[in-house]
Design an enzyme around this catalytic site. Structure first.
Site, PDB file in Angstrom:
ATOM      1  CE  LYS A   1      44.260  -9.696   8.078  1.00 30.76           C
ATOM      2  NZ  LYS A   1      43.754 -10.471   9.228  1.00 30.76           N
TER       3      LYS A   1
ATOM      4  CE  LYS B   1      37.882 -20.981   9.846  1.00 27.27           C
ATOM      5  NZ  LYS B   1      37.779 -20.091   8.678  1.00 27.27           N
TER       6      LYS B   1
ATOM      7  CE  LYS C   1      35.542 -14.087   5.849  1.00 28.28           C
ATOM      8  NZ  LYS C   1      36.816 -13.912   6.580  1.00 28.28           N
TER       9      LYS C   1
ATOM     10  CG  ASP D   1      41.865 -11.036  -0.417  1.00 31.74           C
ATOM     11  OD1 ASP D   1      40.905 -10.602  -1.074  1.00 31.74           O
ATOM     12  OD2 ASP D   1      43.037 -10.673  -0.589  1.00 31.74           O
TER      13      ASP D   1
END
Length: 304
Positions: A46, A77, A51, A164
């Site tokens: 998510k 980004k 991450k 996701d």
């Protein structure tokens, strides 16, 4: 529509034999793009679940084991590697724009940057908002790495992918990875996203070697809901990182945890990352996970 690295094609469904799902638009890389002999992992989860923090610290853990590591950020980004390099590194797309997309004019130093403890860092970047294909960007990145023989000198490749899975393009790292790792917290939204990611991996596994490697519990004191979901779907937790202020501060300081001032809690986190890296290097068995339908998971995780 075709690109330098492959084609975009609308699947006609299972009967066609090559699509990942009914009506899906997929990026298919050229068959001759070989990623070499490195162990390749794709990290999903998510949005905002940690991450990039997880990927960067795992990269360093592999490097501490003496492995040559390459981390590829796959988010527009382009902040996957900034705790490793201390900056927002120029992206592959930035570098290609500088040479009017004549890839043969690029040098390695234009898009690969050395980070903490020798981890090599690449930020794929992304197409302009609302245009282009994420799969093309990842594919172009892999092709450049291969053309410059960087994958041949690498032991571990980590793809850090944005939130996701919502399209075939950003699922494209699964076409290169051997194992997919899912970062999740012990809450409904994170587990719901994890369920969708399992579905994406299952779809890709029809045509590629990727399989679910396991779950990384992050930012969670408890793991009871994760454990319950794992048991119901056939998943397994590989590591558990609690919601520690030291980890939060490491990102604010543009640092990986291995260079932060030592505390007992932080030493435990380092040890957990080293154990995870060693387990992944030794090889984790593929998990034959079965995702739930959306309504089923709402009932499964719903509150009384």
């Amino acid at each position: 529509m075709s690109y330098a690295l492959g084609t975009l094609e609308r699947s006609k469904g299972p009967a066609k034999g090559i699509g990942d799902g009914e009506g899906s638009v997929q990026f298919h890389p050229q068959a001759d793009v070989d990623v070499g002999g490195a162990k390749i992992f794709s990290v999903y989860g998510k949005g905002g679940i940690g991450k990039s923090t997880t990927s960067s610290n795992l990269s360093v853990a592999f490097s501490k084991l003496g492995k040559r590591v390459l981390q590829i950020g796959c988010d527009p980004k382009h902040d996957s590697t900034f705790t490793l390099t201390k900056r927002l590194a120029p992206t592959v797309i930035d570098a290609l724009e500088e040479v009017d997309f004549h890839a043969e004019e690029l040098r390695v130093e234009d898009f690969v940057f050395e980070g903490y403890n020798g981890v090599m860092c690449v930020e794929a970047g992304g197409p302009p908002a609302g245009t282009g294909c994420g799969g093309y960007v990842v594919g172009q990145t892999v092709k450049l790495l291969k053309e410059h023989h960087l994958l041949e000198d690498t032991d571990v490749v980590i793809f850090d992918v944005l939130g996701d899975v919502v399209c075939g393009g950003f699922a494209s790292p699964l076409q290169h990875a051997e194992r997919a790792l899912i970062v999740t917290a012990n809450d409904f939204d994170s587990i719901f996203a994890m369920n969708r990611i399992v579905s994406a991996i299952k779809a890709k596994s029809k045509n590629y070697e990727v399989r679910v490697g396991g779950v990384i519990a992050n930012r969670s004191a408890a793991t009871d809901e994760i454990d319950r979901f794992n048991e119901a779907t056939g998943l397994k937790t590989l590591a558990h990182f609690k919601d520690l202020d030291e980890i939060r501060r490491s990102r604010l300081k543009k640092s990986v945890i291995f260079e932060m001032e030592s505390t007992p809690a932080l030493e435990a986190v380092k040890e957990e990352y080293l154990k995870l890296a060693q387990a992944l290097w030794d090889g984790v068995d593929p998990l034959e996970a079965t995702p739930m339908k959306d309504r089923e998971i709402f009932d499964f995780l719903g509150f009384d």
